[in-house]
Design a protein around this motif. Structure first.
Motif, PDB file in Angstrom:
ATOM      1  N   GLY A 128       0.665  -1.191  -0.157  1.00 22.45           N
ATOM      2  CA  GLY A 128       0.018  -0.098   0.102  1.00 22.45           C
ATOM      3  C   GLY A 128       0.755   1.210   0.119  1.00 22.45           C
ATOM      4  O   GLY A 128       0.268   2.559   0.112  1.00 22.45           O
ATOM      5  N   LYS A 129       2.150   1.111  -0.127  1.00 19.77           N
ATOM      6  CA  LYS A 129       3.146   2.319  -0.015  1.00 19.77           C
ATOM      7  C   LYS A 129       3.390   2.824  -1.394  1.00 19.77           C
ATOM      8  O   LYS A 129       3.807   1.844  -2.105  1.00 19.77           O
ATOM      9  CB  LYS A 129       4.406   2.244   1.086  1.00 19.77           C
ATOM     10  CG  LYS A 129       3.804   1.893   2.565  1.00 19.77           C
ATOM     11  CD  LYS A 129       4.891   1.780   3.236  1.00 19.77           C
ATOM     12  CE  LYS A 129       4.445   1.538   4.633  1.00 19.77           C
ATOM     13  NZ  LYS A 129       5.562   1.084   5.595  1.00 19.77           N
ATOM     14  N   SER A 130       3.714   4.041  -1.373  1.00 15.96           N
ATOM     15  CA  SER A 130       4.029   4.448  -2.798  1.00 15.96           C
ATOM     16  C   SER A 130       4.447   6.045  -2.642  1.00 15.96           C
ATOM     17  O   SER A 130       4.226   6.741  -1.621  1.00 15.96           O
ATOM     18  CB  SER A 130       3.035   4.379  -3.628  1.00 15.96           C
ATOM     19  OG  SER A 130       1.917   5.104  -3.411  1.00 15.96           O
ATOM     20  N   LEU A 131       5.083   6.707  -3.852  1.00 16.69           N
ATOM     21  CA  LEU A 131       4.878   8.064  -3.738  1.00 16.69           C
ATOM     22  C   LEU A 131       3.855   8.590  -4.453  1.00 16.69           C
ATOM     23  O   LEU A 131       3.713   8.392  -5.707  1.00 16.69           O
ATOM     24  CB  LEU A 131       6.599   8.418  -4.550  1.00 16.69           C
ATOM     25  CG  LEU A 131       6.656   9.832  -4.588  1.00 16.69           C
ATOM     26  CD1 LEU A 131       7.131  10.429  -3.256  1.00 16.69           C
ATOM     27  CD2 LEU A 131       8.028  10.133  -5.465  1.00 16.69           C
ATOM     28  N   TYR A 132       3.155   9.577  -4.034  1.00 13.06           N
ATOM     29  CA  TYR A 132       1.923  10.196  -4.626  1.00 13.06           C
ATOM     30  C   TYR A 132       2.691  11.219  -5.438  1.00 13.06           C
ATOM     31  O   TYR A 132       3.270  12.158  -4.759  1.00 13.06           O
ATOM     32  CB  TYR A 132       0.889  10.573  -3.893  1.00 13.06           C
ATOM     33  CG  TYR A 132      -0.369  11.180  -4.550  1.00 13.06           C
ATOM     34  CD1 TYR A 132      -1.111  10.302  -5.214  1.00 13.06           C
ATOM     35  CD2 TYR A 132      -0.440  12.481  -4.470  1.00 13.06           C
ATOM     36  CE1 TYR A 132      -2.359  10.845  -5.863  1.00 13.06           C
ATOM     37  CE2 TYR A 132      -1.442  12.964  -4.906  1.00 13.06           C
ATOM     38  CZ  TYR A 132      -2.424  12.163  -5.959  1.00 13.06           C
ATOM     39  OH  TYR A 132      -3.526  12.845  -6.626  1.00 13.06           O
ATOM     40  N   ILE A 133       2.381  11.543  -6.561  1.00 13.17           N
ATOM     41  CA  ILE A 133       3.077  12.523  -7.498  1.00 13.17           C
ATOM     42  C   ILE A 133       1.928  13.541  -8.062  1.00 13.17           C
ATOM     43  O   ILE A 133       0.771  13.106  -8.603  1.00 13.17           O
ATOM     44  CB  ILE A 133       3.634  11.949  -8.676  1.00 13.17           C
ATOM     45  CG1 ILE A 133       4.913  10.796  -8.073  1.00 13.17           C
ATOM     46  CG2 ILE A 133       4.385  13.034  -9.380  1.00 13.17           C
ATOM     47  CD1 ILE A 133       5.374  10.178  -9.253  1.00 13.17           C
ATOM     48  N   ARG A 134       2.110  14.659  -7.790  1.00 14.73           N
ATOM     49  CA  ARG A 134       1.152  15.859  -8.024  1.00 14.73           C
ATOM     50  C   ARG A 134       1.573  16.703  -9.297  1.00 14.73           C
ATOM     51  O   ARG A 134       2.222  17.706  -9.175  1.00 14.73           O
ATOM     52  CB  ARG A 134       0.743  16.350  -7.297  1.00 14.73           C
ATOM     53  CG  ARG A 134      -0.147  17.670  -7.388  1.00 14.73           C
ATOM     54  CD  ARG A 134      -1.548  17.570  -8.058  1.00 14.73           C
ATOM     55  NE  ARG A 134      -2.201  16.560  -7.698  1.00 14.73           N
ATOM     56  CZ  ARG A 134      -3.234  16.705  -6.548  1.00 14.73           C
ATOM     57  NH1 ARG A 134      -3.401  17.923  -6.009  1.00 14.73           N
ATOM     58  NH2 ARG A 134      -3.719  15.693  -6.263  1.00 14.73           N
ATOM     59  N   PRO A 135       1.455  16.176 -10.646  1.00 13.49           N
ATOM     60  CA  PRO A 135       1.813  17.427 -11.549  1.00 13.49           C
ATOM     61  C   PRO A 135       0.601  18.497 -11.838  1.00 13.49           C
ATOM     62  O   PRO A 135      -0.365  18.020 -11.712  1.00 13.49           O
ATOM     63  CB  PRO A 135       1.973  16.728 -12.890  1.00 13.49           C
ATOM     64  CG  PRO A 135       1.800  15.189 -12.466  1.00 13.49           C
ATOM     65  CD  PRO A 135       1.261  14.966 -11.452  1.00 13.49           C
TER      66      PRO A 135
END
Ligand SMILES: Cc1ncc(COP(=O)(O)O)c(C=O)c1O
Ligand SMILES: Cc1ncc(COP(=O)(O)O)c(C=O)c1O
Lengths: 357, 357
Positions: A128-135
């Motif tokens: 369930g872990k990740s890097l959430y990325i917001r362009p």
């Protein structure tokens, strides 16, 4: 690309075992400015504040759109993006509908890879872990006239996230409020769409519902989306989801679910989903599952659906019985490199991109 | 109120004979921040940039709403606001619909008066000249989750403006794009509504139309607004305008026009305005005038209306014959203290408010 590395890394304060959602930012960000009809050079720089006045057109007129995507780490520490070209296409579709300048693939994909590579130590590993990325792209010009802006910023910011086990939720079928107008901006990831949904969602919460199933604004007879997710309905062994349109976001998770379901031989129908049909299926005990899909939580399973004064309860299924959970697992396994990727969806982020470029 | 006067006034560079629209800002601005469930103290400070990151929720999720109003100078140099309590009510209505905290009358009216008084030398005098004032509220919290923000800023910025003589314009009746959904945020001055209108307006411009007459999104059979103005139609000697609703902004100019028209004994009907009725009136030569009203230009007279492949030409009227122009003059005379104010609409901005407070 102009590289300005931080001399003040905050990674020492970051505890991958104890992650919130979306409030601790990685060391760097990508920034690129548009002026005089063209985009300048992409900068990779320390995450932090930039100078903007309250006359910035982005906050006055809402000329702002964004993407949401993730980077995943596998057991060997390799890092992957998931179908980033879909987000690239979509941000430009959103930009066009909001009369904003489109960006180049190099800015988007190149910026993403450079940022994710530079801050790869911020990407947590584990379920369930990740890097959430917001362009995002937003208007930065200072002016008080409601017109297309002349200055914009493209930026990418990111935050480590953990989707804790998400309990099934209760959702309310909207019979008054709506998310999108015909001929409006529902299919764009336009900033203003989200603010518009908060108040109805708050009212639903007061009635005990975690989310809203949005219906068409004219008749409230057809499902559109659920919260900030696309919506799926399973009647007997067939999965239904509404076709995308100018009112419905073309979700990457939705598309991936459709492909995975077909790949597994599940019967899938992309067609308008009538509220009445869902209610009728429930009364016949043929309504097996309803769920939402999106990048953030992948799948949100619904345990109850409110419609006017009724509250329909849905059966509790095991992971094996549930299409929602089976497809979720299949998708997450591909995203995190635990399974083969027959679709070619994973995109590996190479190390030291900037040094070797 | 915390007062921080600029030590660097830019008024020497300001030429009241040569004013653009909305790009030269007065020396000061009002700023007030919301955190931990309450608004802090109002600050009057030099206009300029503040530190915000691209993760600011205001640009990511469009939680942002604004007002547009003016201060007018009369021949004796006295300064007036126009019905500011209407804008105060409306900004809170907008804030509520966007799940943002409401502001107090003291913040809004008190802030306005202090700012306008402090920078009264920036208010130009003369026909069509005024100070355009922009109060706004936007989410400032840094977070990447689509939810109601916890931090906001209320600000007031302002710029001297001149409405040059505005030529009658051609407008296009929308038969595909729309501004507002039923159950949406059309009646709020939500930032996102404006961005959503730019692309359709650009397409209309490519067909030779300056503005769009927005129609209901479900059937496109009824007038809603025109551009960023409320719309009026005159058939023979009766004026029609659609009732306000959750899709139509409750304009201050609209309300003032209605009151002025009634005061003068003009026949006024607030009822749904059908496209078909307008077309029919035109074919019978009974369609005399169509115009838009709003704070920025007061009145925009339409010379032609496009509908599908037709282009309806409207008669050219003298100022005496035109209800639009007669009512405009009556309104401007009240706003600028050239006429009696039987409605009590003008609010004088006293001098040295801060010293005497
Ligand atoms: C309104 C809306 N619908 C659907 C989705 C799901 O899209 P995706 O699967 O690309 O994340 C999103 C974004 O997450 C969204 O904001
Ligand atoms: C969408 C819209 N309609 C109408 C108006 C007119 O309102 P007012 O007369 O209060 O300026 C405005 C604002 O100017 C507006 O933005």
């Amino acid at each position: 690309m102009i590289i300005q590395k931080t001399s003040n890394s905050r990674i020492g304060e970051f505890d991958p075992e104890n992650i919130g959602f979306g409030t601790a930012f990685i060391d760097h960000m990508i920034v690129c400015e548009y002026e005089n009809g063209k985009w300048g050079e992409v900068r990779l720089m320390p995450y932090g504040p930039l100078p903007f006045t309250p006359a910035m057109m982005g906050v006055n007129y809402g000329q702002a759109c964004f993407e949401g995507m993730k980077a995943y780490k596998d057991k060997d520490g390799e890092v992957y993006l998931f179908r980033p070209e879909k987000n690239f296409e979509r941000i430009n579709k959103s930009a066009k509908r909001l009369a904003m300048p489109e960006i180049t693939e190099e800015m988007f994909i190149g910026g993403l890879k450079a940022l994710v590579d530079m801050d790869r130590n911020w990407i947590p590993y584990g379920e369930g872990k990740s890097l959430y990325i917001r362009p995002l792209i937003f208007a930065t010009e200072e002016a008080l006239k409601a017109r297309i802006a002349n200055k914009y910023m493209f930026a990418i910011v990111a935050t480590p996230v953990q989707s804790y086990y998400t309990e099934p939720v209760s959702v309310k079928i909207s019979d008054f409020y709506s998310r999108a107008a015909s001929g409006g901006v529902g299919s764009a990831k336009a900033a203003g769409n989200y603010a518009a949904s908060f108040y109805p969602t708050k009212l639903a919460a007061e009635e005990g519902y975690e989310q809203i199933i949005w219906t068409d604004d004219a008749t409230h007879k057809y499902f559109e989306e659920s919260g900030t997710m696309n919506v799926f309905v399973r009647i007997n062994d067939t999965i239904y989801t509404p076709p995308t349109s100018e009112k419905i976001l073309d979700g990457v998770t939705r598309d991936s679910f459709l492909q995975l379901a077909k790949h597994r031989g599940i019967d899938v129908k992309v067609e308008p989903v009538e509220v009445a049909k869902v209610l009728e299926a429930h009364s016949k005990e043929e309504l097996i599952e309803v769920w939402g899909v999106g990048t953030a939580v992948v799948t949100s399973v619904f345990k109850a659906i409110g419609y006017k004064d009724q509250k329909l309860t849905l059966p509790e299924l095991s992971e094996e019985e549930s299409f929602a959970l089976t497809l979720k697992k299949a998708l997450v396994d591909i995203q995190t490199n635990k399974a083969e990727d027959p679709f070619g969806w994973r995109v590996k982020v190479e190390k030291h991109i900037l040094e070797t470029a």
